[in-house]
Design a protein around this motif. Structure first.
Motif, PDB file in Angstrom:
ATOM      1  N   LYS A 160      32.432  -0.598  79.625  1.00 51.06           N
ATOM      2  CA  LYS A 160      33.360   0.656  79.900  1.00 51.06           C
ATOM      3  C   LYS A 160      32.455   1.013  81.102  1.00 51.06           C
ATOM      4  CE  LYS A 160      34.683   5.183  78.290  1.00 51.06           C
ATOM      5  NZ  LYS A 160      34.853   5.812  79.752  1.00 51.06           N
ATOM      6  N   THR A 161      31.272   1.304  81.374  1.00 48.32           N
ATOM      7  CA  THR A 161      30.780   1.911  82.566  1.00 48.32           C
ATOM      8  C   THR A 161      31.085   1.049  83.593  1.00 48.32           C
ATOM      9  OG1 THR A 161      29.059   2.739  81.132  1.00 48.32           O
ATOM     10  CG2 THR A 161      28.474   2.374  83.455  1.00 48.32           C
ATOM     11  N   ALA A 162      30.903  -0.525  83.599  1.00 49.96           N
ATOM     12  CA  ALA A 162      31.330  -1.402  84.751  1.00 49.96           C
ATOM     13  C   ALA A 162      32.717  -0.957  85.324  1.00 49.96           C
ATOM     14  CB  ALA A 162      31.167  -2.761  84.231  1.00 49.96           C
ATOM     15  N   ARG A 163      33.575  -0.756  84.327  1.00 45.66           N
ATOM     16  CA  ARG A 163      35.070  -0.591  84.567  1.00 45.66           C
ATOM     17  C   ARG A 163      35.309   0.770  85.115  1.00 45.66           C
ATOM     18  NH1 ARG A 163      37.322  -1.199  80.061  1.00 45.66           N
ATOM     19  NH2 ARG A 163      37.665   1.063  79.536  1.00 45.66           N
ATOM     20  N   ASP A 164      34.712   1.717  84.602  1.00 48.21           N
ATOM     21  CA  ASP A 164      34.708   2.890  85.364  1.00 48.21           C
ATOM     22  C   ASP A 164      34.271   3.134  86.767  1.00 48.21           C
ATOM     23  OD1 ASP A 164      35.693   3.980  82.935  1.00 48.21           O
ATOM     24  OD2 ASP A 164      34.023   5.190  82.072  1.00 48.21           O
ATOM     25  N   LEU A 165      32.691   2.534  87.094  1.00 50.16           N
ATOM     26  CA  LEU A 165      32.534   2.303  88.187  1.00 50.16           C
ATOM     27  C   LEU A 165      33.168   1.486  89.250  1.00 50.16           C
ATOM     28  CD1 LEU A 165      28.452   1.581  87.622  1.00 50.16           C
ATOM     29  CD2 LEU A 165      29.640   3.699  88.571  1.00 50.16           C
ATOM     30  N   ASP A 166      33.948   0.562  88.668  1.00 47.15           N
ATOM     31  CA  ASP A 166      34.901  -0.226  89.677  1.00 47.15           C
ATOM     32  C   ASP A 166      35.957   0.640  90.173  1.00 47.15           C
ATOM     33  OD1 ASP A 166      35.492  -2.761  90.864  1.00 47.15           O
ATOM     34  OD2 ASP A 166      37.061  -2.892  89.281  1.00 47.15           O
ATOM     35  N   ALA A 167      36.596   1.060  89.115  1.00 45.41           N
ATOM     36  CA  ALA A 167      37.761   2.062  89.398  1.00 45.41           C
ATOM     37  C   ALA A 167      37.261   3.375  90.440  1.00 45.41           C
ATOM     38  CB  ALA A 167      38.233   2.871  88.054  1.00 45.41           C
ATOM     39  N   ALA A 168      36.057   3.884  90.136  1.00 47.35           N
ATOM     40  CA  ALA A 168      35.756   4.986  91.065  1.00 47.35           C
ATOM     41  C   ALA A 168      35.521   4.344  92.457  1.00 47.35           C
ATOM     42  CB  ALA A 168      34.356   5.366  90.592  1.00 47.35           C
ATOM     43  N   ASN A 169      34.638   3.118  92.749  1.00 47.63           N
ATOM     44  CA  ASN A 169      34.493   2.558  94.087  1.00 47.63           C
ATOM     45  C   ASN A 169      35.865   2.113  94.792  1.00 47.63           C
ATOM     46  OD1 ASN A 169      31.615   2.575  93.789  1.00 47.63           O
ATOM     47  ND2 ASN A 169      31.498   0.850  92.820  1.00 47.63           N
ATOM     48  N   ALA A 170      36.630   1.690  93.858  1.00 47.77           N
ATOM     49  CA  ALA A 170      37.972   1.360  94.517  1.00 47.77           C
ATOM     50  C   ALA A 170      38.864   2.506  94.908  1.00 47.77           C
ATOM     51  CB  ALA A 170      38.785   0.667  93.344  1.00 47.77           C
ATOM     52  N   GLU A 171      38.430   3.697  94.495  1.00 48.66           N
ATOM     53  CA  GLU A 171      39.245   4.825  94.590  1.00 48.66           C
ATOM     54  C   GLU A 171      38.700   5.310  96.046  1.00 48.66           C
ATOM     55  OE1 GLU A 171      42.248   7.475  95.041  1.00 48.66           O
ATOM     56  OE2 GLU A 171      42.120   6.044  93.482  1.00 48.66           O
ATOM     57  N   ALA A 172      37.314   5.319  96.139  1.00 50.46           N
ATOM     58  CA  ALA A 172      36.841   5.835  97.288  1.00 50.46           C
ATOM     59  C   ALA A 172      36.899   4.942  98.556  1.00 50.46           C
ATOM     60  CB  ALA A 172      35.145   5.693  97.046  1.00 50.46           C
ATOM     61  N   LEU A 173      37.112   3.705  98.251  1.00 51.54           N
ATOM     62  CA  LEU A 173      37.532   2.798  99.346  1.00 51.54           C
ATOM     63  C   LEU A 173      38.892   2.998  99.835  1.00 51.54           C
ATOM     64  CD1 LEU A 173      35.733  -0.606  98.247  1.00 51.54           C
ATOM     65  CD2 LEU A 173      35.147   0.890 100.101  1.00 51.54           C
ATOM     66  N   LYS A 174      39.888   3.214  98.706  1.00 58.88           N
ATOM     67  CA  LYS A 174      41.105   3.725  99.086  1.00 58.88           C
ATOM     68  C   LYS A 174      41.452   4.694  99.812  1.00 58.88           C
ATOM     69  CE  LYS A 174      43.633   1.525  95.283  1.00 58.88           C
ATOM     70  NZ  LYS A 174      44.454   1.856  94.139  1.00 58.88           N
ATOM     71  N   LYS A 175      40.574   5.888  99.780  1.00 51.79           N
ATOM     72  CA  LYS A 175      40.402   7.159 100.476  1.00 51.79           C
ATOM     73  C   LYS A 175      39.942   6.845 101.793  1.00 51.79           C
ATOM     74  CE  LYS A 175      40.404  10.443  96.724  1.00 51.79           C
ATOM     75  NZ  LYS A 175      39.773  11.287  95.951  1.00 51.79           N
ATOM     76  N   ARG A 176      38.811   6.127 101.861  1.00 54.93           N
ATOM     77  CA  ARG A 176      38.284   5.850 103.212  1.00 54.93           C
ATOM     78  C   ARG A 176      39.144   4.997 104.204  1.00 54.93           C
ATOM     79  NH1 ARG A 176      31.857   4.335 104.064  1.00 54.93           N
ATOM     80  NH2 ARG A 176      32.016   4.579 106.283  1.00 54.93           N
ATOM     81  N   TYR A 177      39.714   3.940 103.546  1.00 55.14           N
ATOM     82  CA  TYR A 177      40.552   2.879 104.308  1.00 55.14           C
ATOM     83  C   TYR A 177      41.973   2.778 103.922  1.00 55.14           C
ATOM     84  CZ  TYR A 177      35.619   1.564 105.412  1.00 55.14           C
ATOM     85  OH  TYR A 177      34.508   1.488 105.852  1.00 55.14           O
ATOM     86  N   PRO A 178      42.716   3.896 103.724  1.00 55.73           N
ATOM     87  CA  PRO A 178      44.069   3.813 103.254  1.00 55.73           C
ATOM     88  C   PRO A 178      45.189   2.806 104.051  1.00 55.73           C
ATOM     89  CG  PRO A 178      43.709   5.745 104.569  1.00 55.73           C
ATOM     90  CD  PRO A 178      42.258   5.179 104.478  1.00 55.73           C
ATOM     91  N   GLU A 179      44.870   2.805 105.317  1.00 51.49           N
ATOM     92  CA  GLU A 179      45.654   1.803 106.055  1.00 51.49           C
ATOM     93  C   GLU A 179      45.426   0.398 105.600  1.00 51.49           C
ATOM     94  OE1 GLU A 179      46.280   2.044 110.131  1.00 51.49           O
ATOM     95  OE2 GLU A 179      46.005   4.363 110.184  1.00 51.49           O
ATOM     96  N   GLU A 180      44.257   0.006 105.354  1.00 53.31           N
ATOM     97  CA  GLU A 180      43.745  -1.442 105.039  1.00 53.31           C
ATOM     98  C   GLU A 180      44.123  -1.751 103.647  1.00 53.31           C
ATOM     99  OE1 GLU A 180      41.812   0.653 106.627  1.00 53.31           O
ATOM    100  OE2 GLU A 180      41.203  -0.238 108.406  1.00 53.31           O
ATOM    101  N   PHE A 181      44.223  -0.919 102.754  1.00 48.83           N
ATOM    102  CA  PHE A 181      44.644  -0.860 101.346  1.00 48.83           C
ATOM    103  C   PHE A 181      46.201  -1.076 101.347  1.00 48.83           C
ATOM    104  CE2 PHE A 181      40.665   0.006  99.893  1.00 48.83           C
ATOM    105  CZ  PHE A 181      40.514  -0.554  98.666  1.00 48.83           C
TER     106      PHE A 181
END
Length: 55
Positions: free
Chosen positions: A7-28
């Motif tokens: 659960k911790t790994a999945r939560d971290l993965d989701a949080a990291n993905a969200e942060a990357l989407k916010k930082r690089y929206p065009e690439e996503f």
């Protein structure tokens, strides 16, 4: 069955993905568009392979 670690790994993965989407929206958006446009071509290739037209 889910463990605390999974659960911790999945939560971290989701949080990291969200942060990357916010930082690089065009690439996503580009990646999503490319994946979606690739699906019809992939389906056509699989269909042709099943018919024996591709080796």
């Amino acid at each position: 069955m889910e463990t605390g670690l999974s659960k911790t790994a999945r939560d971290l993965d989701a949080a990291n993905a969200e942060a990357l989407k916010k930082r690089y929206p065009e690439e996503f958006e580009n990646a999503a568009r490319l994946r979606e446009s690739a699906l019809p071509k992939a389906r056509a290739l699989v269909s042709e392979q099943k018919k024996g037209n591709l080796t």
